[in-house]
Design a protein around this motif. Structure first.
Motif, short mmCIF file in Angstrom:
data_model
loop_
_atom_site.label_atom_id
_atom_site.label_comp_id
_atom_site.label_asym_id
_atom_site.label_seq_id
_atom_site.Cartn_x
_atom_site.Cartn_y
_atom_site.Cartn_z
N SER A 129 0.47 60.31 -12.33
CA SER A 129 0.33 60.50 -13.78
C SER A 129 -0.57 59.48 -14.48
N SER A 139 -3.52 66.80 -19.43
CA SER A 139 -3.52 65.51 -20.13
C SER A 139 -4.70 65.39 -21.07
N ASN A 140 -4.51 64.56 -22.08
CA ASN A 140 -5.63 64.23 -22.99
C ASN A 140 -6.79 63.63 -22.22
N HIS A 141 -6.54 63.10 -21.01
CA HIS A 141 -7.61 62.46 -20.26
C HIS A 141 -8.58 63.46 -19.62
N GLY A 153 -0.59 64.25 -25.00
CA GLY A 153 -1.03 62.95 -25.51
C GLY A 153 -0.17 61.86 -24.90
N ARG A 180 -4.29 54.02 -30.93
CA ARG A 180 -4.66 55.27 -30.25
C ARG A 180 -3.50 56.24 -30.21
N ARG A 181 -2.34 55.72 -29.95
CA ARG A 181 -1.16 56.59 -29.83
C ARG A 181 -0.72 57.15 -31.18
N TYR A 194 -8.16 60.80 -12.47
CA TYR A 194 -6.92 61.45 -12.94
C TYR A 194 -7.23 62.56 -13.96
C1 15L Z 1 -1.35 60.18 -19.68
O1 15L Z 1 -1.87 61.22 -19.26
C2 15L Z 1 -0.40 59.40 -18.85
O2 15L Z 1 0.35 60.23 -17.98
C3 15L Z 1 0.52 58.56 -19.69
O3 15L Z 1 1.14 57.62 -18.84
C4 15L Z 1 -0.22 57.83 -20.81
O4 15L Z 1 -1.09 56.90 -20.26
C5 15L Z 1 -0.98 58.84 -21.66
O5 15L Z 1 -1.79 59.66 -20.87
C6 15L Z 1 -1.87 58.18 -22.71
O6 15L Z 1 -3.02 58.57 -22.85
O7 15L Z 1 -1.39 57.30 -23.41
#
Ligand code: 15L
Length: 267
Positions: free
Chosen positions: A73, A109-111, A162, A172-173, A134
């Motif tokens: 993750s 994921s946002n990533h 997110g 950011r969060r 990832y």
């Molecule tokens: C994610 O995809 C991760 O799984 C989580 O652990 C956080 O890092 C989150 O993104 C984030 O972007 O804060």
């Protein structure tokens, strides 16, 4: 919907969903590589390594739907990402097809889009811009999901999550926070909405500083209740203690972008 499998059940989001979905569906089956530490006697757990197709098939057999949280993750070495998130995700969808599972909610994921700058608002039609191996594996999972939806008739919701946590922990969060109860709302759309074939939603609460156009989710009835801005002071106080990161502070993906970065400084 009677039996729902949650993969990655021993992880933090898995633990939260186990609690929040209890009683919503008749039967929850849990799976992971290791047993959740707090597994109750009445919980159904099947140990499975996503890289082993036979083990995944055993976990999937007999369920109606899957919430696929399993895999690695965060950023990791290529071999780890390949095994858990590329091969593992393929095994999950293929096992679902073989066993006639009708619905999958895929934890993207946002990533997958982390390399968009924070001053750009994006919808789900923007091309992927992964910020890490990832993030790339999550973009792969979204593409794989589309293949299984349109070729094999599964109904799939990909949620670009997110950050799932009780309250946003930094600047950011504040933009990407997803209240756990709002995640449940999104998951339930994926598991229950009759019109869903294949969609990508952003996994975000009602965040004033958000970067994402979540129109697709709203169309399916998503009404988030979490408001990141309610936690602004605490999150910004925490941010003030963090070192500046000219790359990570510029892009949506934050430190996932600056990690291993050797491009020019953004401006
Ligand atoms: C994610 O995809 C991760 O799984 C989580 O652990 C956080 O890092 C989150 O993104 C984030 O972007 O804060």
């Amino acid at each position: 919907m009677t039996t729902v499998l949650i993969t990655g059940a021993a992880g933090d989001i898995g633990r939260r969903l186990r609690g929040l979905l209890k009683g919503v569906y008749r039967h929850l089956r849990l799976s992971d590589m290791k047993m959740p530490a707090d597994l109750a006697a009445d919980e159904d757990f099947i140990k499975a390594d996503l890289a082993e197709l036979a083990e995944v098939e055993r976990a999937v057999a007999g369920v109606d739907a899957i919430v696929h949280l399993g895999g690695f993750s965060v950023e990791g070495p290529w071999e780890t990402i390949l095994r858990a998130n590329i091969v593992g995700c393929y095994h999950l969808f293929e096992a679902a097809r073989r066993h006639g599972v009708k619905r999958i909610v895929f934890a993207s994921s946002n990533h997958a889009v982390g390399f968009y700058p924070r001053n750009r608002r994006i919808g789900v039609d923007a091309p992927v811009r992964p910020d890490s191996r990832y993030g790339m594996s999550k973009a792969f999972g979204e593409a794989l999901a589309a293949l299984y939806a349109f070729k094999h008739g599964l109904r799939v919701l990909c949620i670009r999550i997110g950050h799932v946590i009780d309250a946003p922990v930094d600047r950011r969060r504040l933009s990407i926070w997803l209240k756990p109860e709002d995640l449940v709302r999104l998951v339930r759309i994926g598991l229950e909405h009759p019109d869903l074939r294949y969609e990508i939603f952003y996994g975000t609460s009602d965040n004033e500083r958000g970067w994402w156009d979540n129109e697709a989710a709203f169309r399916y009835g998503y009404r988030p209740e979490g408001r990141g801005e309610d936690f602004r002071d605490v999150a910004l106080a925490a941010e003030a203690k963090l070192p500046r990161d000219p790359v990570g502070d510029w892009y949506q993906g934050g430190p996932f972008c600056s990690d291993e970065y050797d491009g020019d400084l953004p401006h």
